[in-house]
Design a protein around this motif. Structure first.
Motif, PDB file in Angstrom:
ATOM      1  N   VAL A   1       0.981  -1.258  -0.118  1.00  0.00           N
ATOM      2  CA  VAL A   1      -0.105  -0.085  -0.103  1.00  0.00           C
ATOM      3  C   VAL A   1       0.751   1.229  -0.048  1.00  0.00           C
ATOM      4  CG1 VAL A   1      -1.710   1.355   1.179  1.00  0.00           C
ATOM      5  CG2 VAL A   1      -2.050  -1.030   1.051  1.00  0.00           C
ATOM      6  N   SER A   2       1.887   1.183   0.647  1.00  0.00           N
ATOM      7  CA  SER A   2       2.766   2.432   0.864  1.00  0.00           C
ATOM      8  C   SER A   2       3.105   2.903  -0.476  1.00  0.00           C
ATOM      9  CB  SER A   2       4.038   2.131   1.551  1.00  0.00           C
ATOM     10  OG  SER A   2       4.786   1.019   1.519  1.00  0.00           O
ATOM     11  N   SER A   3       3.772   1.995  -1.481  1.00  0.00           N
ATOM     12  CA  SER A   3       4.223   1.942  -2.657  1.00  0.00           C
ATOM     13  C   SER A   3       3.053   2.762  -3.757  1.00  0.00           C
ATOM     14  CB  SER A   3       4.639   0.740  -3.460  1.00  0.00           C
ATOM     15  OG  SER A   3       5.659   0.254  -2.795  1.00  0.00           O
ATOM     16  N   LEU A   4       1.733   2.314  -3.484  1.00  0.00           N
ATOM     17  CA  LEU A   4       0.736   2.796  -4.175  1.00  0.00           C
ATOM     18  C   LEU A   4       0.552   4.068  -3.905  1.00  0.00           C
ATOM     19  CD1 LEU A   4      -1.835  -0.077  -4.151  1.00  0.00           C
ATOM     20  CD2 LEU A   4      -0.347   0.528  -6.139  1.00  0.00           C
ATOM     21  N   LEU A   5       0.660   4.609  -2.673  1.00  0.00           N
ATOM     22  CA  LEU A   5       0.366   5.912  -2.110  1.00  0.00           C
ATOM     23  C   LEU A   5       1.368   6.613  -2.792  1.00  0.00           C
ATOM     24  CD1 LEU A   5      -0.967   5.210   1.446  1.00  0.00           C
ATOM     25  CD2 LEU A   5      -2.385   5.728  -0.560  1.00  0.00           C
ATOM     26  N   GLN A   6       2.425   6.360  -2.799  1.00  0.00           N
ATOM     27  CA  GLN A   6       3.821   6.777  -2.890  1.00  0.00           C
ATOM     28  C   GLN A   6       3.439   7.571  -4.744  1.00  0.00           C
ATOM     29  OE1 GLN A   6       7.484   5.163  -2.581  1.00  0.00           O
ATOM     30  NE2 GLN A   6       7.417   5.783  -0.547  1.00  0.00           N
TER      31      GLN A   6
END
Ligand SMILES: Nc1nc2c(c(=O)[nH]1)N[C@H]1C(S)=C(S)[C@@H](COP(=O)(O)O)O[C@H]1N2
Ligand SMILES: [Mo]
Length: 308
Positions: free
Chosen positions: A106-111
């Motif tokens: 999820v952290s990558s998607l938000l980035q």
């Protein structure tokens, strides 16, 4: 010496193969965070998801720089952002379980969507209207897989990322058993008593990121009110949104958190008899905090009961 050379090369190759086989066999615990998941389970997918329109995942809201939409295949192609992990979880029944899953962080998607510094609320929405809301802190705090959850021990805890998984399986800690399914949010626990399964949203279609402040859970209520009580008095803690929150408390004066005693292991509609009053036999200070997804922790209530 060419012969010696060739022999060494062959041995080297065998070692590499052996290590590869072992890492596949040992499954969950050997898979490092961030490591792309192995291809197991992909084979059955075309038959399971046949016919339907491609699943899209959209990140949107005033908390991202740009709206992004990805197909499942595009998500699967994000090689640097993939992860496979085991997750321990507790539900409101209350029962404990393991879920193994593989997907994208999820952290990558938000980035990729350009999450803004002042983004504060993140909501995962599913096609059936179900959603789970997180404060930014809840999304970013360390979460763990507790392999010894069944023994109520934190031994061997492994930090695990929030992922949107397209392969997963309930009631197993073996990553080799995962099968394809609709995108599902998987997350670790902040502590052994962290009741998380309601946040395991199935069929996520949208991540909504907002700069709106998430608000704070109201402080716990106590009945009878603090003050002078007779020995054996039973104190009931409650909350207007008691099925959305957990009330954690201490009796030794320390600050309560997710690792403290859990007052309401069950929701009101499962096994309310498990939410037992606190019996007061001598003077005590109960400190209680309300914790739940989507809002900041309540202020700590300090409830002093004097037994006469
Ligand atoms: N889309 C969607 N996801 C959902 C739900 C739901 O109703 N719709 N229920 C949640 C709740 S309350 C729980 S406890 C778990 C149940 O997961 P399980 O069916 O795998 O046990 O899914 C969660 N994810
Ligand atoms: Mo649930």
């Amino acid at each position: 010496m060419p012969l010696m050379h060739r022999l060494l090369k062959t041995i080297g190759l065998l070692v590499v193969l052996l290590v590869a086989c072992l890492s596949l066999l040992t499954g969950c615990q050997s898979q490092k965070q961030g490591e792309p998941p192995a291809a197991a389970g992909v084979a059955g997918e075309s038959t399971r998801n046949s016919g339907s329109a491609p699943d899209m995942l959209t990140s949107t809201g005033n908390g991202v720089e740009h709206e992004t939409s990805f197909t499942l295949d595009e998500l699967k192609g994000m090689e640097d952002s993939l992860a496979g992990a085991c997750y321990s979880a507790v539900n409101n029944w209350p029962a404990k379980k393991y879920i193994a899953g593989k997907g994208v962080k999820v952290s990558s998607l938000l980035q990729k969507a350009g999450i803004k510094e002042d983004a504060q609320t993140i909501i995962f929405r599913a096609a059936d209207g179900y959603n789970a809301s997180f404060t930014r802190e809840q999304l970013e705090e360390k979460r763990f897989y507790f392999p010894n959850l069944m023994k109520d021990s934190t031994e061997g805890a492994v930090e695990v990322p929030l992922i949107l998984a397209w392969e997963y399986k309930d009631d197993t800690s073996d990553l080799n058993e995962v099968t394809s399914g609709k995108l599902r949010l998987l997350l670790g626990q902040t502590g052994l008593n962290d009741v998380t399964t309601a946040a395991f949203v199935k069929g996520v279609t949208t991540i909504e990121v907002l700069t709106d402040p998430p608000g704070r859970w109201s402080t716990v209520r106590a009945e009878p009110a603090p003050g002078k009580v007779s020995p054996g008095t039973e104190i009931v803690l409650s909350h207007p949104e008691e099925d959305l929150v957990k009330i954690y408390y201490t009796l030794d004066g320390s600050e309560p958190d997710v690792n403290s005693l859990l007052f309401n292991p069950s929701t009101s509609y499962f096994r309310p008899e498990l939410n037992k009053p606190i019996q007061v036999d001598r003077t005590v200070t109960i400190k209680a905090v309300v914790i739940g997804f989507g809002k900041h922790n309540s202020q700590v209530a300090t409830l002093k009961y004097e037994v006469e």
